[in-house]
Design an enzyme around this catalytic site. Sequence first.
Site, PDB file in Angstrom:
ATOM      1  N   ASP A 162      -6.250  -6.336   4.908  1.00 25.35           N
ATOM      2  CA  ASP A 162      -5.727  -5.010   4.816  1.00 25.35           C
ATOM      3  C   ASP A 162      -5.671  -4.288   6.374  1.00 25.35           C
ATOM      4  O   ASP A 162      -6.766  -4.187   6.832  1.00 25.35           O
ATOM      5  CB  ASP A 162      -6.448  -4.441   3.960  1.00 25.35           C
ATOM      6  CG  ASP A 162      -5.996  -2.616   3.528  1.00 25.35           C
ATOM      7  OD1 ASP A 162      -4.951  -2.391   4.507  1.00 25.35           O
ATOM      8  OD2 ASP A 162      -6.758  -2.087   2.933  1.00 25.35           O
ATOM      9  N   SER A 200       0.861  -1.329   0.010  1.00 16.68           N
ATOM     10  CA  SER A 200       0.126   0.103  -0.126  1.00 16.68           C
ATOM     11  C   SER A 200       0.884   1.312  -0.062  1.00 16.68           C
ATOM     12  O   SER A 200       1.636   1.483   1.069  1.00 16.68           O
ATOM     13  CB  SER A 200      -1.121   0.269   1.167  1.00 16.68           C
ATOM     14  OG  SER A 200      -1.329   1.351   1.400  1.00 16.68           O
ATOM     15  N   HIS A 256      -1.482  -1.636  -4.189  1.00 10.46           N
ATOM     16  CA  HIS A 256      -2.644  -1.202  -3.418  1.00 10.46           C
ATOM     17  C   HIS A 256      -2.769   0.229  -3.167  1.00 10.46           C
ATOM     18  O   HIS A 256      -1.931   1.020  -2.598  1.00 10.46           O
ATOM     19  CB  HIS A 256      -2.663  -2.124  -1.892  1.00 10.46           C
ATOM     20  CG  HIS A 256      -3.932  -1.843  -1.109  1.00 10.46           C
ATOM     21  ND1 HIS A 256      -5.018  -2.519  -1.617  1.00 10.46           N
ATOM     22  CD2 HIS A 256      -4.155  -1.035   0.014  1.00 10.46           C
ATOM     23  CE1 HIS A 256      -6.010  -2.345  -0.724  1.00 10.46           C
ATOM     24  NE2 HIS A 256      -5.710  -1.363   0.085  1.00 10.46           N
ATOM     25  N   HIS A 282      -8.535   0.778  -3.684  1.00 18.49           N
ATOM     26  CA  HIS A 282      -9.520   0.387  -2.305  1.00 18.49           C
ATOM     27  C   HIS A 282     -10.377   1.837  -2.036  1.00 18.49           C
ATOM     28  O   HIS A 282      -9.409   2.738  -1.640  1.00 18.49           O
ATOM     29  CB  HIS A 282      -8.568   0.023  -1.365  1.00 18.49           C
ATOM     30  CG  HIS A 282      -9.360  -0.170   0.087  1.00 18.49           C
ATOM     31  ND1 HIS A 282      -8.651  -0.225   1.312  1.00 18.49           N
ATOM     32  CD2 HIS A 282     -10.546   0.062   0.402  1.00 18.49           C
ATOM     33  CE1 HIS A 282      -9.491  -0.165   2.318  1.00 18.49           C
ATOM     34  NE2 HIS A 282     -10.707  -0.216   1.815  1.00 18.49           N
ATOM     35  N   MET A 337     -11.005  -5.804   6.441  1.00 18.56           N
ATOM     36  CA  MET A 337     -10.294  -4.805   7.065  1.00 18.56           C
ATOM     37  C   MET A 337      -9.821  -5.298   8.511  1.00 18.56           C
ATOM     38  O   MET A 337     -10.726  -5.687   9.224  1.00 18.56           O
ATOM     39  CB  MET A 337     -11.025  -3.604   7.219  1.00 18.56           C
ATOM     40  CG  MET A 337     -11.247  -2.621   6.111  1.00 18.56           C
ATOM     41  SD  MET A 337      -9.719  -2.245   5.023  1.00 18.56           S
ATOM     42  CE  MET A 337      -8.626  -1.389   6.254  1.00 18.56           C
ATOM     43  N   MET A 347      -9.259   8.124  -0.003  1.00 18.48           N
ATOM     44  CA  MET A 347     -10.017   8.296   1.140  1.00 18.48           C
ATOM     45  C   MET A 347     -10.614   9.752   0.741  1.00 18.48           C
ATOM     46  O   MET A 347      -9.791  10.532   0.193  1.00 18.48           O
ATOM     47  CB  MET A 347      -9.158   8.484   2.530  1.00 18.48           C
ATOM     48  CG  MET A 347      -8.436   6.959   2.424  1.00 18.48           C
ATOM     49  SD  MET A 347      -7.551   7.193   4.145  1.00 18.48           S
ATOM     50  CE  MET A 347      -6.551   5.675   4.211  1.00 18.48           C
ATOM     51  N   MET A 349     -12.411   4.084  -0.055  1.00 20.10           N
ATOM     52  CA  MET A 349     -13.018   4.312   1.139  1.00 20.10           C
ATOM     53  C   MET A 349     -13.880   5.815   1.155  1.00 20.10           C
ATOM     54  O   MET A 349     -12.936   6.699   1.806  1.00 20.10           O
ATOM     55  CB  MET A 349     -11.561   4.378   2.364  1.00 20.10           C
ATOM     56  CG  MET A 349     -11.084   2.788   2.640  1.00 20.10           C
ATOM     57  SD  MET A 349      -9.785   2.961   3.416  1.00 20.10           S
ATOM     58  CE  MET A 349      -8.681   3.121   1.860  1.00 20.10           C
ATOM     59  N   ASP A 382      -4.854   3.238  -1.736  1.00 21.01           N
ATOM     60  CA  ASP A 382      -6.155   3.717  -0.866  1.00 21.01           C
ATOM     61  C   ASP A 382      -6.501   5.221  -1.056  1.00 21.01           C
ATOM     62  O   ASP A 382      -5.896   6.097  -0.968  1.00 21.01           O
ATOM     63  CB  ASP A 382      -5.316   3.624   0.820  1.00 21.01           C
ATOM     64  CG  ASP A 382      -5.154   2.260   1.135  1.00 21.01           C
ATOM     65  OD1 ASP A 382      -5.996   1.590   1.051  1.00 21.01           O
ATOM     66  OD2 ASP A 382      -4.072   2.196   1.239  1.00 21.01           O
TER      67      ASP A 382
HETATM   68  C1  DX5 Z   1      -6.227   1.594   6.026  1.00 20.87           C
HETATM   69  C2  DX5 Z   1      -5.816   1.407   4.629  1.00 20.87           C
HETATM   70  C3  DX5 Z   1      -4.564   0.347   4.404  1.00 20.87           C
HETATM   71  C4  DX5 Z   1      -3.303   0.772   5.174  1.00 20.87           C
HETATM   72  C5  DX5 Z   1      -2.523  -0.260   5.478  1.00 20.87           C
HETATM   73  O1  DX5 Z   1      -7.162   2.648   5.831  1.00 20.87           O
HETATM   74  O2  DX5 Z   1      -6.818   0.693   4.043  1.00 20.87           O
HETATM   75  O3  DX5 Z   1      -4.399  -0.196   2.916  1.00 20.87           O
HETATM   76  O4  DX5 Z   1      -2.449   1.446   4.122  1.00 20.87           O
HETATM   77  O5  DX5 Z   1      -1.434   0.360   6.356  1.00 20.87           O
HETATM   78  P1  DX5 Z   1      -0.809  -0.634   7.243  1.00 20.87           P
HETATM   79  O6  DX5 Z   1      -0.037  -2.019   6.506  1.00 20.87           O
HETATM   80  O7  DX5 Z   1       0.326   0.072   7.749  1.00 20.87           O
HETATM   81  O8  DX5 Z   1      -1.611  -1.195   8.519  1.00 20.87           O
HETATM   82 ZN    ZN Z   2      -6.565  -0.337   1.958  1.00 16.41          ZN
END
Ligand code: DX5
Ligand code: ZN
Length: 231
Positions: free
Chosen positions: A183, A16, A41, A74, A145, A45, A76, A43
């Site tokens: 994740d 990620s 990956h 992903h 998650m 947000m 969010m 993320d």
């Molecule tokens: C959290 C994200 C993850 C995050 C994981 O909201 O969806 O993908 O980057 O990070 P680590 O591996 O540091 O927990």
């Molecule tokens: Zn993620």
Amino acid sequence: MSPSTPLGAGILLAPSILSADFARLGDAVAAAERGGADLIHVDVMDGHFVPNITIGPPVVKSLKKVATVPLDVHLMITDPDKYIGPFAEAGAAMISVHVEVLPHLHRTIQAIKALGVKAGVVLNPSTPVVDISEVASDVDFVLVMSVNPGFGGQSFIPRSESKVAEVRALLDRAGNKGLVEIDGGIDMTTVGRVVKAGARMLVAGNAIFGKPDPEKAARELKAAAMAALPK
Ligand code: DX5
Ligand code: ZN
């Protein structure tokens, strides 16, 4: 990745980039790939669904130019239906959406697939597996998650381990060979446990980009994951 390409067997490591230096994302992707990344990956947000804001389709479009492995996006965000088109257009090979914001989950899954993109559904730590039972044969993958989404570097929630096994059993009952992705908080201490529980796509941010040598960290994490596979 074409729509008909299966997501494969074995382990798929999905670093990620949330924990990478956003001014040097190209270097981060290259290092992860040298270390054996199978996916990148991404993320996304929106500051509404989760208390953090990251990136949008223009960044995915730029990542697509430098990544040689598929982009696993992903979402969010509170309104994924509005953005699956732009993210697919930007180059996402996989898009996952949170069940918590989607009253018409079946429709959303079909809409993602219609764009030639692998469709995944995501469960927050407090969301029960039963919430995806009616779409178990429709999804290409399920993302569990193992932290509350929003930030990298959080601690793994132990209950996620049995949840992975529960999701795997649900997919198996539906005759779906799609993979279970996990994740949050995946590192050298948790990776073996989640692989044994049935996770095959492993997201890791801090455990890779929080290290001085991300390439080496990715390689070691993947090796530890492979070692935990059933013989
Ligand atoms: C959290 C994200 C993850 C995050 C994981 O909201 O969806 O993908 O980057 O990070 P680590 O591996 O540091 O927990
Ligand atoms: Zn993620």
